[in-house]
Write an enzyme that holds these catalytic residues in place. Structure first.
Site: not given
Length: 232
Positions: A14, A27, A59, A62-63, A201
């Protein structure tokens, strides 16, 4: 803290877009920078002895991003694998894809399929790209597959166990991740490996992914960097 490197590390990469914006770039330029850093993280994972590295590349949510950004992200695997696949073959790296590839553009789907088929017999680190992946969709996909198995008489409902369910997830025979790392400052899972992360974790870093180094990966898993690869 691990005395030895965990078998499976998963990373939510991210902060690429915000990294670009912070530098007055687009971006998409941030995503490109992230792809270059991803190469270094793969190198670092090999040096650290990690056996499976899962990278959240795109993901299912994300579309909803702007079309120019989505189009860039669809083209990125084509450029990445056209460049890196010969190297992955030389270095015995196996590529896996977790996610629903059906809605992807033909060229993107084809290059992903080629990367998987070309490297399927490699026995080194497994680099698993979660592409058009969503944790809820993964579970639904597995459930539908199990329903069909029962309906066709291949198994009975009593054969449905957690172990069998896991086999039908996109990650298939891969072990569940020991650790999930998220860069970029957000402290949430974002629909990533929901079933598989039951005992993982969680490690959160404020660093945007293009600045997340191999040395930081080593620190996250409690290991010392083993050579200069890791600081790149």
């Amino acid at each position: 803290m691990y005395k030895s490197s965990p078998d499976h590390v998963a990373i939510i990469m991210d902060g690429n877009g915000r990294w670009g914006k912070k530098r007055r770039l687009s971006r998409s330029e941030g995503h490109y920078a992230g792809s270059k850093q991803m190469e270094k993280i793969i190198d670092a994972s090999i040096e650290l002895g990690i056996k499976v590295l899962t990278l959240y590349a795109f993901s299912s949510e994300n579309w909803s991003r702007p079309s120019d950004e989505v189009n860039y992200l669809m083209g990125l695997p084509i450029r990445f694998f056209n460049k890196k696949l010969p190297e992955f073959m030389r270095r015995n790296i196996q590529i896996r894809i977790s996610g629903n590839t059906v809605p992807l553009p033909d060229k993107t789907r084809e290059v992903l399929a080629k990367a998987v088929s070309s490297t399927e017999n490699n026995t080194g680190i497994i680099v698993n790209f979660a592409f058009n992946y969503g944790g809820r969709g993964d579970i639904v996909h597995a459930a539908k597959t199990l329903i069909e198995e029962v309906r066709n008489g291949k198994i009975s409902k009593d054969d449905i166990t957690e172990e069998r369910m896991q086999q039908y997830l996109y990650t298939g025979d891969l072990p569940s991740p020991n650790m999930i790392i998220r860069t970029g400052g957000e402290k949430r899972i974002s629909n990533f490996l929901l079933w598989q992360s039951a005992e993982s974790e969680l490690y959160f870093s404020d660093v945007f992914f293009p600045d997340f180094t191999g040395e930081m990966l080593a620190e996250a898993i409690g290991q010392q960097p083993v050579n200069t690869y890791l600081s790149g």
